[in-house]
Design an enzyme around this catalytic site. Structure first.
Site: not given
Ligand code: NAD
Length: 328
Positions: A74, A144, A166, A206, A226-229, A299
């Protein structure tokens, strides 16, 4: 015909939306996490670079599922100015290859699939780790991904209500509309109130600073962070991470670019204490062992997730004769 000019399927965003529903994504993600834990599928090192152009971060996630015979990459990233152009900030495309020859077999739109595979990932964690009596779902984030997250999570437990916070409150009405659409009450609350009420919490922002503190979370909560990538990002208090039973999609990513990076760096969390969720799926780890335990799923998002859902899209498109083709 030249044997070198192989046929590639083109599976666009609309086709992906038409063909890959939440159930198919859930099953594909659960299967690939399971294969990863067995050693039957592996991710390759991630490339992620700031472009110094348009504020964008661009990279590649790649891997090989030897059990499912799925090979690919990807490519894409994050363009923060896209929303102003009516585009989603995340942009990505998947290329699948024939693992026997290395020839490309499909070009698949990655935007919808990224959202649905990320939602499937937290949903798999909820299915395996959240208390079965969970009633209140907490959402931190309203961008999103959040709508996809909410819809997938809502299918895992008998939730009655969504509480949400939020950093940009003006984004919350869109999420409220999703909750209404699936028949769940929705309440906009403070961060402390969210922690006090929620049985399951999804964080999908984010953020680079903690949005939820250890003391605000009630015993027995399951968190899907799930946001921390990326290195430096952080959504929850590292003390919360260190005090939880931590699970992840992939330990190598969790300790470097995931939510656990900070607790690991400070020495508060031993990397060996982090469990791949696939071990729980395979029955090799019991998962939640106490009703009052806080479980946390880190995640981080691995390439094999993208390849798993892209291969479902490519297979279904081929079976239905819907994909366009091009000879390369
Ligand atoms: P988006 O741009 O649509 O929404 C961003 C969200 O983060 C909003 O809730 C916004 O209010 C919040 N936010 C923005 N700046 C912030 C800041 N400085 N501090 C705290 N919150 C802030 O993005 P999205 O597509 O919804 O993605 C959300 C996050 O999820 C991103 O960090 C993205 O990289 C990550 N993501 C992770 C995976 C994965 O597999 N783990 C997959 C896709 C996206």
């Amino acid at each position: 015909m030249n044997a070198e000019t192989n046929l590639i399927q083109i599976v666009g965003e609309d086709l992906c939306k038409q063909l890959v529903n939440r159930k198919l994504a859930f099953d594909a993600i659960q299967d690939v996490f399971s294969a990863m834990a067995r050693g039957g599928a592996r991710n390759f090192p991630v490339i992620r670079e700031g472009l110094g152009h348009a504020g964008a971060v661009y990279g590649f996630k790649s891997g090989f599922d030897a059990e499912g015979l799925v090979l690919g990459v990807k490519s894409g990233g994050y363009w923060p100015g896209n929303a102003d152009r009516g585009l989603t900030n995340h942009q990505s495309t998947v290329i699948l290859f024939d693992p026997d020859t290395g020839q490309p077999s499909a070009l698949v739109g990655g935007n919808y699939l990224t959202a649905i595979r990320t939602a499937a990932s937290s949903a798999v964690s909820i299915a395996h780790l959240a208390r079965t009596d969970a009633k209140v779902l907490g959402m931190v984030g309203a961008g999103h991904q959040s709508a996809y997250q909410l819809r997938a999570a809502a299918e895992q437990r008998d939730f009655e209500k969504v509480v949400a916070w939020n950093p940009h409150p003006e984004m919350l009405p869109k999420l409220a509309a999703v909750a209404q659409d699936i028949g769940l009450d929705f309440e906009s609350v403070s961060q402390r109130e969210l922690g006090a009420q929620a049985d399951v919490i999804i964080t999908i922002t984010s953020a680079f600073e903690p949005l939820l503190m250890r003391d605000w979370i009630k015993p027995g909560t399951h968190l899907a962070c799930m946001g921390t990538d990326t290195k430096g990002k952080m959504e929850v208090d590292p003390e919360l991470v260190a005090s939880a039973q931590v699970f992840t999609d992939e330990v190598a990513q969790s300790v470097t670019i995931g939510e656990a990076q900070h607790a690991v760096t400070s020495g508060a969390l031993d990397p060996d204490a982090i469990t791949p969720i696939g071990a729980v799926i395979n029955g090799d780890h019991p998962g939640r062992t106490e009703i009052d335990q806080i479980t946390l799923f880190d995640g981080t998002g691995v390439g094999l997730q993208d390849l798993a859902v892209a291969s479902v899209a490519a297979r279904l498109a081929s079976e239905a004769g819907l994909a366009g083709t091009v000879r390369l």
